[in-house]
Design a protein around this motif. Structure first.
Motif, PDB file in Angstrom:
ATOM      1  N   VAL A  49       0.871  -1.176   0.000  1.00 35.23           N
ATOM      2  CA  VAL A  49       0.000   0.000   0.000  1.00 35.23           C
ATOM      3  C   VAL A  49       0.903   1.220   0.000  1.00 35.23           C
ATOM      4  O   VAL A  49       1.803   1.322   0.834  1.00 35.23           O
ATOM      5  CB  VAL A  49      -0.893   0.070   1.268  1.00 35.23           C
ATOM      6  CG1 VAL A  49      -1.729   1.337   1.275  1.00 35.23           C
ATOM      7  CG2 VAL A  49      -1.759  -1.143   1.394  1.00 35.23           C
ATOM      8  N   VAL A  50       0.685   2.129  -0.927  1.00 35.50           N
ATOM      9  CA  VAL A  50       1.365   3.425  -0.902  1.00 35.50           C
ATOM     10  C   VAL A  50       0.282   4.445  -0.595  1.00 35.50           C
ATOM     11  O   VAL A  50      -0.677   4.604  -1.349  1.00 35.50           O
ATOM     12  CB  VAL A  50       2.071   3.739  -2.233  1.00 35.50           C
ATOM     13  CG1 VAL A  50       2.725   5.118  -2.155  1.00 35.50           C
ATOM     14  CG2 VAL A  50       3.107   2.665  -2.560  1.00 35.50           C
ATOM     15  N   SER A  51       0.440   5.103   0.540  1.00 33.95           N
ATOM     16  CA  SER A  51      -0.615   5.944   1.084  1.00 33.95           C
ATOM     17  C   SER A  51      -0.192   7.401   1.183  1.00 33.95           C
ATOM     18  O   SER A  51       0.979   7.713   1.405  1.00 33.95           O
ATOM     19  CB  SER A  51      -0.966   5.419   2.479  1.00 33.95           C
ATOM     20  OG  SER A  51      -1.789   6.307   3.175  1.00 33.95           O
ATOM     21  N   SER A  52      -1.177   8.272   1.074  1.00 33.37           N
ATOM     22  CA  SER A  52      -1.001   9.689   1.408  1.00 33.37           C
ATOM     23  C   SER A  52      -1.235   9.828   2.912  1.00 33.37           C
ATOM     24  O   SER A  52      -1.723   8.889   3.560  1.00 33.37           O
ATOM     25  CB  SER A  52      -2.028  10.527   0.641  1.00 33.37           C
ATOM     26  OG  SER A  52      -3.328  10.271   1.151  1.00 33.37           O
ATOM     27  N   PRO A  79       4.120  -2.703   3.450  1.00 31.71           N
ATOM     28  CA  PRO A  79       3.950  -4.037   2.873  1.00 31.71           C
ATOM     29  C   PRO A  79       2.685  -4.706   3.390  1.00 31.71           C
ATOM     30  O   PRO A  79       2.284  -4.505   4.539  1.00 31.71           O
ATOM     31  CB  PRO A  79       5.190  -4.806   3.349  1.00 31.71           C
ATOM     32  CG  PRO A  79       5.849  -3.956   4.361  1.00 31.71           C
ATOM     33  CD  PRO A  79       5.254  -2.599   4.349  1.00 31.71           C
ATOM     34  N   LEU A  80       2.042  -5.495   2.520  1.00 27.57           N
ATOM     35  CA  LEU A  80       0.836  -6.240   2.898  1.00 27.57           C
ATOM     36  C   LEU A  80       1.218  -7.672   3.236  1.00 27.57           C
ATOM     37  O   LEU A  80       1.683  -8.408   2.368  1.00 27.57           O
ATOM     38  CB  LEU A  80      -0.171  -6.249   1.749  1.00 27.57           C
ATOM     39  CG  LEU A  80      -0.803  -4.921   1.399  1.00 27.57           C
ATOM     40  CD1 LEU A  80      -1.648  -5.055   0.142  1.00 27.57           C
ATOM     41  CD2 LEU A  80      -1.650  -4.439   2.561  1.00 27.57           C
ATOM     42  N   ARG A  88       9.333  -3.357   7.109  1.00 27.46           N
ATOM     43  CA  ARG A  88       8.735  -2.232   7.820  1.00 27.46           C
ATOM     44  C   ARG A  88       8.119  -1.243   6.849  1.00 27.46           C
ATOM     45  O   ARG A  88       8.523  -1.147   5.689  1.00 27.46           O
ATOM     46  CB  ARG A  88       9.802  -1.485   8.630  1.00 27.46           C
ATOM     47  CG  ARG A  88      10.507  -2.325   9.663  1.00 27.46           C
ATOM     48  CD  ARG A  88       9.602  -2.549  10.875  1.00 27.46           C
ATOM     49  NE  ARG A  88      10.284  -3.323  11.887  1.00 27.46           N
ATOM     50  CZ  ARG A  88      10.075  -4.620  12.080  1.00 27.46           C
ATOM     51  NH1 ARG A  88       9.235  -5.271  11.337  1.00 27.46           N
ATOM     52  NH2 ARG A  88      10.709  -5.265  13.033  1.00 27.46           N
ATOM     53  N   ALA A  89       7.204  -0.441   7.354  1.00 26.89           N
ATOM     54  CA  ALA A  89       6.665   0.682   6.585  1.00 26.89           C
ATOM     55  C   ALA A  89       7.768   1.715   6.412  1.00 26.89           C
ATOM     56  O   ALA A  89       8.645   1.861   7.263  1.00 26.89           O
ATOM     57  CB  ALA A  89       5.474   1.297   7.317  1.00 26.89           C
ATOM     58  N   VAL A  90       7.718   2.436   5.296  1.00 26.50           N
ATOM     59  CA  VAL A  90       8.689   3.489   5.018  1.00 26.50           C
ATOM     60  C   VAL A  90       7.927   4.784   4.779  1.00 26.50           C
ATOM     61  O   VAL A  90       6.948   4.810   4.023  1.00 26.50           O
ATOM     62  CB  VAL A  90       9.542   3.146   3.767  1.00 26.50           C
ATOM     63  CG1 VAL A  90      10.487   4.279   3.427  1.00 26.50           C
ATOM     64  CG2 VAL A  90      10.303   1.849   3.975  1.00 26.50           C
ATOM     65  N   VAL A  91       8.363   5.857   5.426  1.00 23.49           N
ATOM     66  CA  VAL A  91       7.773   7.172   5.257  1.00 23.49           C
ATOM     67  C   VAL A  91       8.735   7.986   4.398  1.00 23.49           C
ATOM     68  O   VAL A  91       9.923   8.044   4.684  1.00 23.49           O
ATOM     69  CB  VAL A  91       7.543   7.848   6.627  1.00 23.49           C
ATOM     70  CG1 VAL A  91       6.967   9.241   6.459  1.00 23.49           C
ATOM     71  CG2 VAL A  91       6.634   6.991   7.497  1.00 23.49           C
TER      72      VAL A  91
END
Length: 159
Positions: A49-52, A79-80, A88-91
């Motif tokens: 998922v790439v999120s705003s 990542p799903l 990990r999530a990346v900001v």
């Protein structure tokens, strides 16, 4: 999301998120993540998922991403269901470009692209997508006047 190297290359605008996921009948897929051309990670997963910041309280949060203030200008890549303990999530920064590619296996051929929850149909398999912040801002109004932190306190922490 900008789909490159694809017979039906197209650009799409998302307010909340862009989701790349495995197909309905597919096994997990190999996903590579690059940010500004720099390799970051490769993992087997259900996708990414790439999120705003606006979308950070939706699918990205459910996938383990952070709650992000609406004043933040970058993106969040989550990542799903990664098949690893280290992912990990990346900001990212507002100027960064996130590139998502797939391993060249049979499973990637069923990968599906969703933009704000709507499926984007393609006649050929996706190979790679690029996601970047739009060159314009969106103004959102709050009907009740509550701040972001008041809302997350109530909605997510029950306070």
């Amino acid at each position: 999301a900008r789909v490159i190297g694809h017979p039906q290359a197209a650009e799409h605008i998302a307010l909340n998120d862009v989701v790349l996921s495995r197909g309905a009948f597919s096994r997990i897929i190999g996903v590579q993540i690059y940010i500004d051309g720099q390799y970051v990670d490769r993992y087997m997963s259900d996708g990414v998922v790439v999120s705003s910041p606006t979308g950070s309280t939706a699918y990205a949060l459910s996938a383990g991403g952070p709650l992000v203030s609406p004043g933040f200008k970058g993106m969040i890549a989550v990542p799903l269901a990664p098949h690893t303990l280290r992912s990990r999530a990346v900001v990212t920064d507002a100027s960064d470009v996130i590139e998502v590619g797939f391993d060249d296996t049979d499973e990637f051929r069923e990968a599906t692209l969703f933009v704000d929850g709507d499926i984007v149909p393609f006649d050929a398999p996706l190979r790679k997508i690029y996601v970047q912040c739009a060159p314009f801002d969106v103004t959102l109004l709050r009907a009740d006047g509550a701040s972001f932190y008041e809302r997350i306190s109530t909605d997510f922490f029950g306070e």
